[in-house]
Write a protein that holds these residues in place. Structure first.
Motif, mmCIF file in Angstrom:
data_model
loop_
_atom_site.group_PDB
_atom_site.id
_atom_site.type_symbol
_atom_site.label_atom_id
_atom_site.label_comp_id
_atom_site.label_asym_id
_atom_site.label_seq_id
_atom_site.Cartn_x
_atom_site.Cartn_y
_atom_site.Cartn_z
ATOM 1 N N PHE A 194 2.372 6.145 77.584
ATOM 2 C CA PHE A 194 1.394 5.142 77.162
ATOM 3 C C PHE A 194 0.754 4.577 78.426
ATOM 4 N N ILE A 195 -0.537 4.245 78.354
ATOM 5 C CA ILE A 195 -1.237 3.733 79.528
ATOM 6 C C ILE A 195 -0.823 2.290 79.798
ATOM 7 N N THR A 196 -1.037 1.839 81.022
ATOM 8 C CA THR A 196 -0.690 0.461 81.365
ATOM 9 C C THR A 196 -1.774 -0.482 80.867
ATOM 10 N N ILE A 197 -1.344 -1.442 80.070
ATOM 11 C CA ILE A 197 -2.232 -2.468 79.542
ATOM 12 C C ILE A 197 -1.555 -3.806 79.786
ATOM 13 N N ASN A 198 -2.285 -4.724 80.381
ATOM 14 C CA ASN A 198 -1.766 -6.053 80.652
ATOM 15 C C ASN A 198 -2.519 -7.090 79.834
ATOM 16 N N GLN A 199 -1.927 -8.264 79.750
ATOM 17 C CA GLN A 199 -2.557 -9.360 79.033
ATOM 18 C C GLN A 199 -3.860 -9.729 79.737
ATOM 19 N N GLY A 200 -4.925 -9.892 78.971
ATOM 20 C CA GLY A 200 -6.224 -10.247 79.525
ATOM 21 C C GLY A 200 -7.133 -9.066 79.782
ATOM 22 N N ASN A 201 -6.636 -7.833 79.672
ATOM 23 C CA ASN A 201 -7.479 -6.654 79.855
ATOM 24 C C ASN A 201 -8.442 -6.504 78.685
ATOM 25 N N LEU A 202 -9.587 -5.926 78.960
ATOM 26 C CA LEU A 202 -10.565 -5.622 77.929
ATOM 27 C C LEU A 202 -10.279 -4.215 77.416
ATOM 28 N N VAL A 203 -10.058 -4.060 76.111
ATOM 29 C CA VAL A 203 -9.705 -2.760 75.545
ATOM 30 C C VAL A 203 -10.615 -2.412 74.378
ATOM 31 N N LEU A 204 -10.700 -1.121 74.106
ATOM 32 C CA LEU A 204 -11.358 -0.591 72.928
ATOM 33 C C LEU A 204 -10.301 0.204 72.177
ATOM 34 N N ALA A 205 -9.855 -0.321 71.034
ATOM 35 C CA ALA A 205 -8.793 0.301 70.254
ATOM 36 C C ALA A 205 -9.414 1.021 69.069
ATOM 37 N N GLN A 206 -9.097 2.312 68.920
ATOM 38 C CA GLN A 206 -9.614 3.119 67.825
ATOM 39 C C GLN A 206 -8.446 3.550 66.966
ATOM 40 N N GLY A 207 -8.599 3.419 65.647
ATOM 41 C CA GLY A 207 -7.492 3.790 64.785
ATOM 42 C C GLY A 207 -7.838 3.715 63.317
ATOM 43 N N LEU A 208 -6.783 3.686 62.505
ATOM 44 C CA LEU A 208 -6.912 3.665 61.052
ATOM 45 C C LEU A 208 -6.396 2.343 60.501
#
Length: 135
Positions: free
Chosen positions: A77-91
């Motif tokens: 899994f990639i490193t994601i920290n609190q406050g990062n801007l993300v684009l989550a794709q899913g169902l």
């Protein structure tokens, strides 16, 4: 069209037919990240990731979950920290089920570090920096 293109187009159409109304994406800042890894007898590995994402210009919080199980290898899994801007794709969850408010993640793109969980086609080209000589 070649044979590979026909097969990939067939899979794409059937996937969209099955999950088309449930496909969604959320872009926002990460409020919380919880990653749990379990190993059973050094053979079976489980990875559970729970992301809480606050969409841009919204007060709501969206819960996203990512679950992977693998034999012999540890899932990544990639490193994601609190406050990062993300684009989550899913169902989205199915109607009437207990997890209908959650999003089951397929791909996550960390916009802060420009990394993807699953590499996508047509990535942004690398920016080359040109040094200017000061005279």
């Amino acid at each position: 069209m070649s044979f590979k293109e026909k097969i990939s187009q067939y899979y794409t159409k059937s996937y969209l037919k099955k999950y088309g109304d449930r496909l969604t994406q959320v872009q926002g800042t990460v409020v919380s990240v919880k990653i749990t890894r379990k190993t059973i007898l050094w053979i079976f590995n489980k990875l559970n990731v729970t992301l809480l994402v606050r969409p841009e210009r919204s007060k709501t919080i969206v819960k996203c979950s990512y679950v992977r199980k693998k034999w012999f290898k540890k899932p990544n899994f990639i490193t994601i920290n609190q406050g990062n801007l993300v684009l989550a794709q899913g169902l989205k969850g199915k109607r009437g089920k207990e997890n209908r408010e959650q999003i089951e993640l397929i791909n996550v793109r960390n916009m802060t570090t420009k990394k993807d969980l699953v590499p996508m086609e047509g990535k942004q080209p690398k920016v080359r920096r040109i040094q200017q000589r000061i005279k």
